[in-house]
Design an enzyme around this catalytic site. Sequence first.
Site, PDB file in Angstrom:
ATOM      1  N   THR A 182       0.853  -1.195   0.000  1.00 57.91           N
ATOM      2  CA  THR A 182       0.000   0.000   0.000  1.00 57.91           C
ATOM      3  C   THR A 182       0.884   1.239   0.000  1.00 57.91           C
ATOM      4  O   THR A 182       1.857   1.318   0.751  1.00 57.91           O
ATOM      5  CB  THR A 182      -0.976   0.004   1.202  1.00 57.91           C
ATOM      6  OG1 THR A 182      -1.784   1.172   1.137  1.00 57.91           O
ATOM      7  CG2 THR A 182      -0.257  -0.043   2.538  1.00 57.91           C
ATOM      8  N   HIS A 183       0.559   2.177  -0.882  1.00 59.45           N
ATOM      9  CA  HIS A 183       1.364   3.395  -0.962  1.00 59.45           C
ATOM     10  C   HIS A 183       0.549   4.620  -1.371  1.00 59.45           C
ATOM     11  O   HIS A 183       1.039   5.741  -1.299  1.00 59.45           O
ATOM     12  CB  HIS A 183       2.504   3.220  -1.971  1.00 59.45           C
ATOM     13  CG  HIS A 183       2.038   3.186  -3.393  1.00 59.45           C
ATOM     14  ND1 HIS A 183       1.488   2.065  -3.959  1.00 59.45           N
ATOM     15  CD2 HIS A 183       2.023   4.148  -4.349  1.00 59.45           C
ATOM     16  CE1 HIS A 183       1.153   2.328  -5.215  1.00 59.45           C
ATOM     17  NE2 HIS A 183       1.456   3.585  -5.472  1.00 59.45           N
ATOM     18  N   ARG A 184      -0.702   4.424  -1.793  1.00 61.77           N
ATOM     19  CA  ARG A 184      -1.472   5.557  -2.302  1.00 61.77           C
ATOM     20  C   ARG A 184      -1.869   6.510  -1.177  1.00 61.77           C
ATOM     21  O   ARG A 184      -2.193   6.074  -0.067  1.00 61.77           O
ATOM     22  CB  ARG A 184      -2.735   5.068  -3.027  1.00 61.77           C
ATOM     23  CG  ARG A 184      -2.409   4.443  -4.371  1.00 61.77           C
ATOM     24  CD  ARG A 184      -3.645   4.218  -5.201  1.00 61.77           C
ATOM     25  NE  ARG A 184      -3.277   3.629  -6.476  1.00 61.77           N
ATOM     26  CZ  ARG A 184      -2.923   4.329  -7.555  1.00 61.77           C
ATOM     27  NH1 ARG A 184      -2.899   5.640  -7.507  1.00 61.77           N
ATOM     28  NH2 ARG A 184      -2.596   3.721  -8.675  1.00 61.77           N
TER      29      ARG A 184
END
Length: 373
Positions: free
Chosen positions: A204-206
Amino acid sequence: MKVALVLGTRPQIIKSATLIHLASNNPEIELSIVHTGQHYDYEMTKIFFEELSLPEPIVNLNVGSGTHAQQTAKIMLRLEKLLQRQRSDLVVVPGDTNSTLAGALTAVKLHIPVAHIEAGARSYDMCMPEEVNRRLTDHCSTLLFTPTDNCTENLLREGIDRSKIYQTGDTMYDVLLQQLPKAEKTKILEELGLEPKTYILLTTHRPENVDNLENLKNIIEAVIRLKPLIVVFPVHPRTQKQLLKAGLHKKLEKEKHIKIIKPQGYHETINLIKNARLILTDSGGMQKEAFWLKTPCITLRETTEWLETVKIEGANSLVGAKTQKIMEKSTEILSKEKEVTERLRNSPNPFGNGNASQKIVEEIIKFFQSKSN
């Protein structure tokens, strides 16, 4: 002809790899790679140039982090001088990052034709910065290279002239096919003490997930509750910063079933995707990679630009970032694992045949030949 390829993030480097090799070896193209420095962490950029055997960029604009406006403006200011000095004939921009939009806007203002790779992808969620970037880029591009039927239809609905659109397939698929034998030889599973098909892979990075504390907590709570299933979690620098800030990193470290690891190279990541039982991600690229590698995916978003992946039941499920939804869908997919995997194995690939990069090079050459006649 002088072609400038503008990129600045890990996904852009990956999806451009085969194209770079083909263009670099074509006597009719003088290719210059311009790195904007949008991803400035070594593990997020330089390692990919090395492992994919790509030539060094001619320059790094070193824009670093900042707001969307700051990043885009810095790239434009620095890129404009370079394009004028280089006298580029064409600017190629892949994907949907701030580097993509900045490259397209700078070029079109200088009356340099723009070629957009991965044109036509739409999530129809204007809260996503990527959606803004790709829409604006498409509408100031001269050559639009689409990966799928759906992407082509999106552009036609928006009134873009059919003569500008070339459906080539997905360059990311080209790279995966070429690099898979190397990926399968990596020792990442052995290094992590894992057996194939015994773990879930989480990324996850958004901003909507990692900068939103409630969403980040929900995702972390879901993977904690998925015990005793092993969860492998390569932590993006942006995510690491937020986990530490929220006190969630210590919480994760206490859980023996969760393996927190540093960001991995392309080959290691592909190996991890291929051998996972299930993917949990908010990455657009990883949704496609999971689809191609026949691994079920759960997307931690409400929308996706890759609708092709959600049409097959269980292949890619959109659940957002609610703990209960993530857990329920994970349990459901794993309970039907054989059935879902079989559907994936028998599904057609809407992203082309693995020769998108070759088609793009050919169309670029044809474009300049038609201009010179």
